[in-house]
Design a protein around this motif. Structure first.
Motif, PDB file in Angstrom:
ATOM      1  N   TRP A  29       0.859  -1.139   0.104  1.00 26.33           N
ATOM      2  CA  TRP A  29       0.050  -0.123   0.119  1.00 26.33           C
ATOM      3  C   TRP A  29       0.918   1.176   0.035  1.00 26.33           C
ATOM      4  N   TYR A  30       0.598   2.258  -0.836  1.00 26.70           N
ATOM      5  CA  TYR A  30       1.533   3.250  -1.032  1.00 26.70           C
ATOM      6  C   TYR A  30       2.045   3.985   0.159  1.00 26.70           C
ATOM      7  N   PHE A  31       0.920   4.155   1.072  1.00 30.11           N
ATOM      8  CA  PHE A  31       1.474   4.822   2.597  1.00 30.11           C
ATOM      9  C   PHE A  31       2.234   4.029   3.390  1.00 30.11           C
ATOM     10  N   GLN A  32       1.887   2.823   3.112  1.00 32.28           N
ATOM     11  CA  GLN A  32       2.628   2.187   4.196  1.00 32.28           C
ATOM     12  C   GLN A  32       4.225   2.010   4.650  1.00 32.28           C
ATOM     13  N   ARG A  33       4.975   2.303   3.775  1.00 31.66           N
ATOM     14  CA  ARG A  33       6.531   2.713   4.174  1.00 31.66           C
ATOM     15  C   ARG A  33       6.580   3.992   4.784  1.00 31.66           C
ATOM     16  N   LEU A  73      -5.421   7.807  -7.700  1.00 35.09           N
ATOM     17  CA  LEU A  73      -5.736   7.153  -6.287  1.00 35.09           C
ATOM     18  C   LEU A  73      -5.069   7.855  -5.203  1.00 35.09           C
ATOM     19  N   PHE A  74      -3.916   8.375  -5.440  1.00 39.75           N
ATOM     20  CA  PHE A  74      -3.021   9.123  -4.340  1.00 39.75           C
ATOM     21  C   PHE A  74      -3.858  10.355  -3.940  1.00 39.75           C
ATOM     22  N   LEU A  75      -4.612  11.260  -5.177  1.00 39.77           N
ATOM     23  CA  LEU A  75      -4.991  12.528  -4.836  1.00 39.77           C
ATOM     24  C   LEU A  75      -6.557  12.072  -3.843  1.00 39.77           C
ATOM     25  N   ARG A  76      -6.942  10.867  -4.160  1.00 43.88           N
ATOM     26  CA  ARG A  76      -8.103  10.801  -3.433  1.00 43.88           C
ATOM     27  C   ARG A  76      -7.702  10.119  -1.940  1.00 43.88           C
ATOM     28  N   HIS A  77      -6.955   9.269  -1.869  1.00 44.54           N
ATOM     29  CA  HIS A  77      -6.446   8.440  -0.662  1.00 44.54           C
ATOM     30  C   HIS A  77      -5.801   9.668   0.300  1.00 44.54           C
ATOM     31  N   CYS A  78      -4.807  10.552  -0.258  1.00 50.00           N
ATOM     32  CA  CYS A  78      -4.286  11.375   0.612  1.00 50.00           C
ATOM     33  C   CYS A  78      -4.751  12.406   1.711  1.00 50.00           C
ATOM     34  N   PRO A  79      -5.826  12.816   1.307  1.00 48.87           N
ATOM     35  CA  PRO A  79      -6.639  13.726   2.371  1.00 48.87           C
ATOM     36  C   PRO A  79      -7.271  12.770   3.434  1.00 48.87           C
ATOM     37  N   ILE A  80      -7.633  11.658   2.899  1.00 50.55           N
ATOM     38  CA  ILE A  80      -8.208  10.597   4.076  1.00 50.55           C
ATOM     39  C   ILE A  80      -7.304   9.902   4.948  1.00 50.55           C
ATOM     40  N   PHE A  81      -6.027   9.987   4.252  1.00 43.10           N
ATOM     41  CA  PHE A  81      -4.916   9.506   5.101  1.00 43.10           C
ATOM     42  C   PHE A  81      -4.617  10.410   6.218  1.00 43.10           C
ATOM     43  N   GLU A  82      -4.455  11.831   5.813  1.00 45.47           N
ATOM     44  CA  GLU A  82      -4.080  12.800   6.620  1.00 45.47           C
ATOM     45  C   GLU A  82      -5.177  13.049   7.441  1.00 45.47           C
ATOM     46  N   ARG A  83      -6.528  13.090   7.447  1.00 43.53           N
ATOM     47  CA  ARG A  83      -7.482  13.049   8.338  1.00 43.53           C
ATOM     48  C   ARG A  83      -7.232  12.214   9.258  1.00 43.53           C
ATOM     49  N   MET A  84      -7.016  10.873   8.716  1.00 46.27           N
ATOM     50  CA  MET A  84      -6.854   9.684   9.985  1.00 46.27           C
ATOM     51  C   MET A  84      -5.858  10.162  10.861  1.00 46.27           C
ATOM     52  N   LEU A  85      -4.630  10.767  10.491  1.00 41.87           N
ATOM     53  CA  LEU A  85      -3.434  11.116  11.463  1.00 41.87           C
ATOM     54  C   LEU A  85      -3.886  12.215  12.168  1.00 41.87           C
ATOM     55  N   VAL A  86      -4.781  13.111  11.778  1.00 43.71           N
ATOM     56  CA  VAL A  86      -5.047  14.301  12.452  1.00 43.71           C
ATOM     57  C   VAL A  86      -6.149  13.709  13.538  1.00 43.71           C
ATOM     58  N   GLU A  87      -7.221  12.846  13.172  1.00 43.83           N
ATOM     59  CA  GLU A  87      -8.117  12.209  13.897  1.00 43.83           C
ATOM     60  C   GLU A  87      -7.507  11.468  15.185  1.00 43.83           C
ATOM     61  N   SER A  88      -6.427  10.877  15.103  1.00 38.76           N
ATOM     62  CA  SER A  88      -5.579  10.236  15.985  1.00 38.76           C
ATOM     63  C   SER A  88      -4.549  10.949  17.065  1.00 38.76           C
ATOM     64  N   ARG A  89      -4.780  12.253  16.678  1.00 30.80           N
ATOM     65  CA  ARG A  89      -4.226  13.478  17.473  1.00 30.80           C
ATOM     66  C   ARG A  89      -2.619  13.650  17.372  1.00 30.80           C
ATOM     67  N   ILE A  90      -2.576  13.173  16.140  1.00 29.15           N
ATOM     68  CA  ILE A  90      -0.998  13.453  15.590  1.00 29.15           C
ATOM     69  C   ILE A  90      -1.042  15.054  15.058  1.00 29.15           C
ATOM     70  N   LEU A  91      -0.299  15.770  15.501  1.00 31.08           N
ATOM     71  CA  LEU A  91      -0.094  17.185  15.015  1.00 31.08           C
ATOM     72  C   LEU A  91       0.824  16.955  13.573  1.00 31.08           C
ATOM     73  N   LEU A  92       0.046  17.609  12.554  1.00 35.16           N
ATOM     74  CA  LEU A  92       0.437  17.641  11.226  1.00 35.16           C
ATOM     75  C   LEU A  92       0.410  18.906  10.832  1.00 35.16           C
ATOM     76  N   ARG A  93       2.116  19.271  10.471  1.00 39.81           N
ATOM     77  CA  ARG A  93       2.130  20.507   9.688  1.00 39.81           C
ATOM     78  C   ARG A  93       3.065  20.219   8.302  1.00 39.81           C
ATOM     79  N   LYS A  94       2.690  20.923   7.257  1.00 40.13           N
ATOM     80  CA  LYS A  94       2.917  20.726   6.107  1.00 40.13           C
ATOM     81  C   LYS A  94       3.475  22.138   5.210  1.00 40.13           C
ATOM     82  N   TYR A  95       4.706  22.156   4.820  1.00 35.65           N
ATOM     83  CA  TYR A  95       5.362  23.234   4.346  1.00 35.65           C
ATOM     84  C   TYR A  95       5.881  22.983   2.996  1.00 35.65           C
ATOM     85  N   TRP A  96       5.498  23.934   2.115  1.00 34.58           N
ATOM     86  CA  TRP A  96       5.926  23.757   0.692  1.00 34.58           C
ATOM     87  C   TRP A  96       7.065  25.088   0.528  1.00 34.58           C
TER      88      TRP A  96
END
Length: 267
Positions: free
Chosen positions: A83-87, A125-148
């Motif tokens: 699964w792409y996000f696995q590693r 598939l990545f574009l669809r899954h990525c927001p879901i994956f990141e919402r899961m992280l945030v809902e698990s109380r991980i503080l997620l910050r993204k800088y471009w």
């Protein structure tokens, strides 16, 4: 494209503010450790945009047992079947840890997309899954910050030239980096599409103008600190004990051990 370049930040002002922010980052680290918080910081952007230098300054005074850098190499044959996000998930922090991703799962939205290292279906598939994956992280109380980190084409090319001529930084360049020059607009379009799909309320993107590396480092560090509700954690009270009296130990003769030659004496 980065915006209009501001006046150069004086080195003295930069160094003073850098030290202040690094001191605050140590306080943030101690808060993370004491509270069991989990912090993920993603660094993305074009090649030579200043991500590595910023990460170096962020972690300079932090405890590597608490704050670690995840800079993954290209996937193995086995990882390509996962699964792409696995590693990437394997490197997420446990309680009391900070992880800084020097590039991340967003490789699929950038270099993989532009250079054809993934299929169109895998990209969509990545574009669809990525927001879901990141919402899961945030809902698990991980503080997620993204800088471009945004750098102009002229500044990027100038930094590439300097790396070519600098033996200490030549390793930072790869054929893939140089090829990105000829794909500038393709990378721009890929970045724009990525932001449309992944700049979500739960985990927004923050753009760092990085034509001026000093300003970029200070701006990113100050912003990160402003988004985390950390506070001072009183350090443990430590006292240096008295050295006990000697019991007769004698150091072995020097000629029984091999010492590093005194190179400094020749200077």
């Amino acid at each position: 494209m980065a915006g209009t370049k501001a006046a150069e930040l004086p080195r003295k002002a930069y160094e003073v503010e850098l030290l202040r922010l690094q001191t605050e980052l140590v306080k943030l680290q101690e808060w993370v450790r004491a509270t069991g918080a989990r912090l993920v910081v993603i660094f993305e952007g074009r090649d030579a945009a200043g991500k590595g230098g910023t990460i170096k300054r962020v972690t300079e005074h932090l405890n590597p047992r608490i704050a670690r850098i995840a800079a993954l190499p290209k996937p193995t044959e086995r990882e390509r079947t996962q699964w792409y996000f696995q590693r990437y998930a394997e490197h997420l922090p446990a309680a009391g840890e900070i992880v800084l991703f020097d590039r991340s799962w967003y490789n699929r939205a950038g270099v993989e997309r532009v250079m054809g290292f993934c299929t169109k279906e895998e990209y969509q598939l990545f574009l669809r899954h990525c927001p879901i994956f990141e919402r899961m992280l945030v809902e698990s109380r991980i503080l997620l910050r993204k800088y471009w980190f945004s750098v102009s084409d002229t500044e990027q090319q100038d930094r590439f030239r300097k790396r070519l001529d600098d033996p200490l930084r030549r390793w930072k360049l790869s054929p893939m980096d140089l090829e990105s020059i000829t794909h500038w607009e393709a990378y721009s379009r890929a970045k724009d599409e990525m932001l449309i799909h992944t700049d979500i309320t739960e985990a927004p993107w923050y753009i760092v103008e990085s034509d001026d590396k000093r300003r970029a480092r200070l701006n990113m560090m100050a912003h990160l600190l402003s988004t985390v509700p950390y506070h001072d954690v009183p350090p443990p009270v430590l006292e240096l004990p008295e050295r006990p009296p000697s019991t007769g130990y004698e150091r072995p003769p020097r000629d029984l051990q091999t010492y590093v030659p005194d190179h400094s004496a020749s200077l």
